[in-house]
Every structure is written in structure tokens, then in C-alpha cells.
Scaffold this motif. Structure first.
Motif, short mmCIF file in Angstrom:
data_model
loop_
_atom_site.label_atom_id
_atom_site.label_comp_id
_atom_site.label_asym_id
_atom_site.label_seq_id
_atom_site.Cartn_x
_atom_site.Cartn_y
_atom_site.Cartn_z
N VAL A 6 21.68 14.86 -8.08
CA VAL A 6 21.83 16.06 -7.24
C VAL A 6 22.84 15.80 -6.12
O VAL A 6 22.86 14.74 -5.51
CB VAL A 6 20.47 16.51 -6.61
CG1 VAL A 6 19.69 17.38 -7.56
CG2 VAL A 6 19.65 15.35 -6.14
N PHE A 54 24.49 17.90 -2.65
CA PHE A 54 24.25 19.06 -1.78
C PHE A 54 25.48 19.37 -0.92
O PHE A 54 26.31 18.50 -0.68
CB PHE A 54 23.06 18.79 -0.85
CG PHE A 54 21.80 18.45 -1.59
CD1 PHE A 54 20.96 19.44 -2.07
CD2 PHE A 54 21.46 17.12 -1.83
CE1 PHE A 54 19.81 19.12 -2.76
CE2 PHE A 54 20.32 16.79 -2.50
CZ PHE A 54 19.49 17.79 -2.98
N LYS A 82 23.48 15.09 2.56
CA LYS A 82 22.17 14.43 2.62
C LYS A 82 22.25 12.92 2.35
O LYS A 82 21.54 12.37 1.50
CB LYS A 82 21.18 15.08 1.65
CG LYS A 82 20.80 16.51 2.04
CD LYS A 82 19.54 16.92 1.35
CE LYS A 82 19.27 18.42 1.43
NZ LYS A 82 19.29 19.01 2.75
N LEU A 83 23.11 12.25 3.10
CA LEU A 83 23.19 10.79 2.99
C LEU A 83 22.22 10.16 3.97
O LEU A 83 21.80 10.81 4.94
CB LEU A 83 24.62 10.33 3.29
CG LEU A 83 25.71 10.85 2.36
CD1 LEU A 83 27.08 10.44 2.86
CD2 LEU A 83 25.50 10.36 0.94
N LEU A 84 21.89 8.89 3.73
CA LEU A 84 21.04 8.18 4.69
C LEU A 84 21.94 7.72 5.83
O LEU A 84 22.84 6.88 5.63
CB LEU A 84 20.38 6.97 4.01
CG LEU A 84 19.37 7.31 2.92
CD1 LEU A 84 19.05 6.09 2.07
CD2 LEU A 84 18.11 7.89 3.51
N PRO A 85 21.76 8.28 7.03
CA PRO A 85 22.73 8.04 8.11
C PRO A 85 22.80 6.59 8.58
O PRO A 85 23.82 6.15 9.08
CB PRO A 85 22.23 8.95 9.24
CG PRO A 85 20.80 9.22 8.93
CD PRO A 85 20.66 9.14 7.45
N GLN A 86 21.70 5.85 8.42
CA GLN A 86 21.67 4.47 8.92
C GLN A 86 22.10 3.45 7.86
O GLN A 86 21.91 2.25 8.06
CB GLN A 86 20.26 4.11 9.42
CG GLN A 86 19.71 5.05 10.46
CD GLN A 86 20.44 4.96 11.77
OE1 GLN A 86 21.13 3.98 12.04
NE2 GLN A 86 20.31 5.98 12.61
N ARG A 87 22.59 3.96 6.73
CA ARG A 87 23.00 3.03 5.67
C ARG A 87 24.49 3.17 5.35
O ARG A 87 25.04 4.27 5.47
CB ARG A 87 22.18 3.28 4.41
CG ARG A 87 20.73 2.96 4.60
CD ARG A 87 19.93 3.12 3.35
NE ARG A 87 18.55 2.86 3.70
CZ ARG A 87 18.03 1.65 3.79
NH1 ARG A 87 18.76 0.60 3.51
NH2 ARG A 87 16.77 1.50 4.13
N ALA A 114 19.83 4.43 -4.75
CA ALA A 114 19.39 5.15 -5.96
C ALA A 114 18.99 4.17 -7.06
O ALA A 114 18.11 4.48 -7.88
CB ALA A 114 20.50 6.07 -6.43
N PHE A 134 29.75 3.50 7.61
CA PHE A 134 28.56 4.36 7.70
C PHE A 134 29.00 5.82 7.53
O PHE A 134 30.18 6.13 7.80
CB PHE A 134 27.88 4.16 9.06
CG PHE A 134 27.13 2.86 9.15
CD1 PHE A 134 25.80 2.80 8.73
CD2 PHE A 134 27.73 1.71 9.64
CE1 PHE A 134 25.10 1.60 8.79
CE2 PHE A 134 27.05 0.51 9.70
CZ PHE A 134 25.72 0.45 9.28
N ARG A 175 26.30 8.42 -5.49
CA ARG A 175 24.85 8.16 -5.51
C ARG A 175 24.18 8.95 -6.65
O ARG A 175 23.26 8.46 -7.29
CB ARG A 175 24.26 8.57 -4.16
CG ARG A 175 22.79 8.24 -4.03
CD ARG A 175 22.24 8.73 -2.73
NE ARG A 175 22.32 10.18 -2.64
CZ ARG A 175 22.13 10.87 -1.52
NH1 ARG A 175 21.89 10.24 -0.40
NH2 ARG A 175 22.21 12.19 -1.52
#
Lengths: 227, 327
Positions: free
Chosen positions: A84, A86, A90-95, A104, A135, A151
Motif C-alpha cells: 500500500v 498513500f 505514512k513513513l516511520l519518521p524516526q527511521r 516491512a 531520515f 517499502r
């Protein structure tokens, strides 16, 4: 690959149906564009496919999995087979870029060695080589969307759902993303794309399904954008 | 042959499953630790709140301990006296002591004969010249005394019954001095009893309220921290993370808050206890046993704090993540 048979979704008793007896069939490896105004039912359709929502009535079968027989604890397994993407990434901000893509695979239980060999290839595929340690806040909108696509495809899903992936991007970056989705489709992944961008719809010349007020109002093999 | 192959395949599959579980656990711990490090401001805030919570819990516990020790000491100091005739011998005194010790309401009994009473009087009035002179001239008229410590200073009915019924005591009781639990003295003793009970109950209630309030504060802090990341959780769900991967890192993160906070709270708690020790002692509080406990067993105190910190962290994050686990 994707079958919807008279699917209806009503959120509450008082409201009208977000989807009303929608039936459609999407073949494997197809590239389908879903168009429609806001509130036409596109997001509801995607939520039903990812099993965020259950249909009020009707049948959904994706990749041979009948959702009627799907137990709650098997939902993560289903979602690992569907990529999916978007509008808001919708990424993980701290990674970092690498970690976002690797996540994933990590949740799917792949070994570190497999991850180390797979992730760089996918990052290369989406054109982000050299940005593995950045980041999300250090990237442009187009680059972030590429990370989200990386991802989504790193587990080689059979289906990729892209919900307005170009909504936040300028025309040049939008086309970069569309070309990337076409490339992924060429490798054998079924792509289901929603967009409001008439230029993209008209130039792609792919199957276009139009939704209006929760119903399918058009389904053209090489369609164009209808206002 | 094929059965052997099947067994081997099964055991390999089991090993693989266990390997995957271990890998998943290691990753969850790593995510939690990374999240703690990378969300530094949130981690600092949550750890401070957790430290305050643990500090309140430990101070409440220490104060309750000090209060209990002080109350016990007070109980032991509240002696009741039965006065006997001056000529009562040690044998009679010991016999009466034995009888009194058999009463369930009596904690301890001490017999002081008339000679010992005179010596004590002289010692207590060593700076009173007139009293000492009177003591030298007069024959010893000090009564022999049975000093009794009861288990519950509110319950002296058994003792009263003994005084009125025991034949041996009736023969030797001093008619000029009433037992000290009668009349006004009894009321005083009862008042002390009520004050002691009130202080103990108030301590327990106040401690419980502090613990509940501070636990609610840390619960809300963790809930807010998780609420801030609800989109992240939603995304994790959509890319196929199962409950372990969604909930696990938050549990680990909350446990790290508890772990770090336990060290800080133990250090601060010991410092507070030492700082207050002199003040408490000056108000006749019995703080030494509690200080000794903390000083002699600091590792156990720290481990206890870590356990409480883990417990609060785990319960809070379990409750806070519950609403996001619906697939």
C-alpha cells in the motif's frame, strides 16, 4: 486476482452507502486506475481490500483469499501480500530510508542477511541509492513517496494499492512516481491506482474504473478522465 | 526411513519457528530501545514522571514504615502499672508476672520490688535535694510495681477482670494506689490509642491515594505518548505488523522508562531519607530501622523499584495500546 461481488458498505444506519452493490474483477498483472470525486467510495474500496473495514454485504476475494473466511489473526498475513502507498507517505519518521524499507521485511520474519541483500536492490529500483541513511524529513516529497513505494514492493506483493500517490507532488515528481508504478507493474504486480490527475489518466491509456456515489458508473479498457 | 525423515523435518521446522520467534523478540526489543533513544524529549518527560511516581511510592512506603515503627515504640512506652504492697516479695511478684503473662492481651510484664522502686526514685530525682533527704530519713514506703505492656492499648478489659478477680493479687495489691489504667489515666491511655490508630489509618489512606494518583499520571503520560504515534501504529498495521510488533516496542519503551526511573528514584529516595533523618529523629520518629533497611539492602531496594517501574510501565502500555490492536 481481485473479485468484488455485490459489495455494499454502510458506515451507520442513518447514512447512505459508501459503496452500493459494487461488482468488479481485476485480472493478475493489470494496471487499473480508479477515478471519482471525493466521497465517491474509492477510499472505502481500498479499506475493504486491506481489511481495515468489513463489507456490510457482498463477497471479496483477493489472491484466492476469501475474506468471509479470514480470521482476525490472519489479517497481518493478508496485508503482507498487498503493498500500500498513500498520498501522505505514512513513513516511520524516526527511521532512516533503509530502516523504513527493512521494517516491512523484519515484521515478516526475514533474516538480517536476506534483508541486507534485498533492501539495497529495491532502493536502487526506486532511484534512492545513496540516501539510505537519510531520515524522511531530510527528503523531498517525491523521494518520500519513492521510499513508501520501496517499502510497499520490497516483499514482492502480488497487488499494489496506490491511493493518490501523486496528490502531494508537483507534475515532474508525479510522473516519476507513475513511471515507477508502471515499471513495478511490468515486473508482474497488479497495480490499483487512484488519482484526480486527468493528465495522468488520459496519457496512461489503461483500464479506468469510475466510481460515482458508491456505484461503478464506468469501466473502460483504455479509458480517460471524465468530469 | 521415511518416518525418520518426517521427524527430522518436524524438528527442523520447530527449530525454524523458534528461531523466528527469537528474531522477532530481539527486533521488538531493538525497536523499543531505538524509539526510547530517538524520541528523546518524550522519553525524558515520561522518565521524569515515572521517577516522580516511583519516588512517591517509595516515600509513602518509607513513611508508613517509619510511622509503624514509631507507633510500635509508642505502644511499648505506654505501660500500665499495678501497685503492690511495699513488702511484696520477688517470689510473689514473679508468680503474679507469670499469671499476667498468660493473658492473651498482655505483651510483657516487669516486676519492680520496693527497693528497686526506691533506687529508681533516687535516680530520677538526683537533682532534687529535698526529695533525696526525705528518702534518706523515711522508711521505704514505695510500692512494689507490676509494669505491664498490653498488645492493644484500647483493649484492657481482660486486665481489669484479672485485677478484680485474681485472689493472689487481691491479697497483695496496694490499697493506697489505684492501678494506672483506671480513672483519668485510662482515658489518657485510650486517647493515645485512638490517636495512634488514626495516624496509622491516615498514613495508609494517604499513601494509597498518592500511589493511585501518581499511577494515573504515568498511565496518562504513556497513553499520550502512544496517542501521538497512532498514525505510526495504523501504518504498521497496514503493512502487516502483527500484535507483537505493534504492542511490543511500546512495552519495551515503557519498561525502559521504569528501569531508568528506578535508579533515579532510588538515589533520590535515599537522599531524601538521609536528609530528613535528623528532623524525624528530633520529633521522636523512629526512622533508624527504615534507614538501616535501605542502607543494608540497597540492591533489593533498587530491584524492588525496578519491579514496580516495570509493572506500572507494562500495565500502562498494555491498557493504552489495547484500543489500537483491532485489526
Amino acid at each position: 486476482m481481485i473479485l468484488l461481488d455485490r459489495v455494499t458498505k454502510t458506515y451507520s444506519k442513518d447514512s447512505s452507502s459508501a459503496l452500493n452493490r459494487v461488482s468488479l474483477f481485476i485480472e493478475p498483472r493489470e494496471f487499473v486506475i480508479l477515478v471519482g470525486t471525493s466521497g465517491a467510495g474509492k477510499s472505502t474500496l481500498f479499506k475493504l481490500l486491506t481489511r481495515e473495514e468489513k463489507p456490510t454485504s457482498g463477497k471479496i476475494v483477493v489472491g484466492g483469499i476469501d475474506y468471509d473466511n479470514l480470521k482476525d489473526n490472519n489479517i497481518p498475513m493478508l496485508r503482507r501480500k498487498i503493498g500500500v502507498v498513500f498520498q501522505d507517505f505514512k513513513l516511520l519518521p524516526q527511521r532512516t530510508v533503509f530502516e523504513n524499507v527493512a521494517f516491512a521485511l523484519e515484521i515478516a520474519g526475514m533474516t538480517n542477511r536476506e534483508i541486507k541483500s534485498t533492501v539495497p536492490k529495491v532502493i536502487e529500483l526506486v532511484g534512492l541509492r545513496g540516501k539510505e541513511k537519510k531520515f524522511p524529513h531530510q527528503l523531498s516529497g517525491g523521494e518520500r513517496q519513492r521510499v513508501a513505494i520501496a517499502r510497499a514492493v520490497v516483499r514482492q506483493p502480488k497487488i499494489l494499492i496506490a491511493d493518490e500517490p501523486t496528490g502531494n507532488l508537483d507534475p515532474r515528481h508525479s510522473w516519476d512516481i507513475i513511471r515507477l508504478l508502471e515499471k513495478i507493474n511490468k515486473y508482474g504486480t497488479t497495480v490499483l491506482l487512484t488519482t484526480h490527475n486527468a493528465d495522468i489518466v488520459n496519457k496512461l491509456k489503461r483500464r479506468v474504473i469510475t466510481l460515482e456515489h458508491g456505484k461503478i458508473s464506468g469501466d473502460q479498457a483504455q479509458g480517460s478522465y471524465r468530469q | 526411513m521415511s518416518a525418520k525423515k518426517k521427524i527430522n523435518a518436524k524438528s527442523i521446522a520447530k527449530q525454524k519457528r523458534n528461531g523466528r520467534k527469537l528474531l522477532a523478540f530481539i527486533r521488538v526489543v531493538r525497536y523499543g530501545a531505538e524509539s526510547f533513544m530517538r524520541n528523546s524529549w518524550l522519553s525524558v518527560a515520561a522518565t521524569i514522571v515515572m521517577t516522580i511516581t516511583l519516588l512517591i511510592i517509595s516515600v509513602s512506603f518509607a513513611m508508613q514504615n517509619i510511622l509503624t515503627d514509631t507507633i510500635n515504640e509508642l505502644h511499648n512506652k505506654v505501660e500500665m502499672s499495678i501497685y503492690l504492697k511495699t513488702e511484696t516479695t520477688d517470689e510473689i511478684g514473679l508468680e503474679l508476672s507469670t499469671e499476667l503473662n498468660q493473658l492473651s492481651s498482655v505483651k510483657s510484664v516487669t516486676f519492680i520490688n520496693a527497693a528497686q522502686a526506691k533506687t529508681k526514685f533516687a535516680k530520677d530525682n538526683s537533682d532534687n535535694f529535698d526529695a533525696l533527704n526525705a528518702l534518706k530519713e523515711a522508711t521505704n514506703r514505695n510500692p512494689a510495681t507490676l509494669r505491664i505492656v498490653v498488645k492493644d492499648i484500647d483493649d484492657i478489659s481482660q486486665l481489669q477482670k484479672f485485677v478484680s478477680d485474681d485472689e493472689l493479687l487481691k491479697k497483695h495489691i496496694n490499697p493506697n494506689f489505684e492501678p494506672s489504667f483506671a480513672g483519668i489515666r485510662r482515658d489518657t491511655i485510650k486517647t493515645i490509642g485512638r490517636a495512634v490508630n488514626f495516624a496509622q489509618n491516615a498514613g495508609i489512606i494517604a499513601g494509597t491515594i498518592f500511589v493511585i494518583i501518581s499511577s494515573l499520571i504515568i498511565f496518562n503520560t504513556i497513553r499520550m505518548a502512544i496517542y501521538n504515534r497512532k498514525e505510526e501504529i495504523q501504518m504498521m498495521k497496514l503493512i502487516g505488523a502483527d500484535r507483537l510488533f505493534i504492542r511490543g516496542p511500546f512495552l519495551i519503551e515503557a519498561m525502559i522508562y521504569g528501569f531508568v526511573a528506578a535508579f533515579m528514584a532510588t538515589g533520590l529516595g535515599l537522599w531524601i531519607l538521609y536528609s530528613l533523618a535528623k528532623t524525624l529523629l528530633s520529633y521522636q520518629f523512629i526512622a533508624q530501622p527504615t534507614i538501616n533497611l535501605a542502607t543494608n539492602y540497597p540492591v533489593f531496594v533498587l530491584m524492588g523499584m525496578i519491579a514496580v517501574g516495570f509493572l506500572i510501565g507494562i500495565v500502562s502500555s498494555l491498557l493504552a495500546t489495547r484500543r489500537y490492536l483491532k485489526m
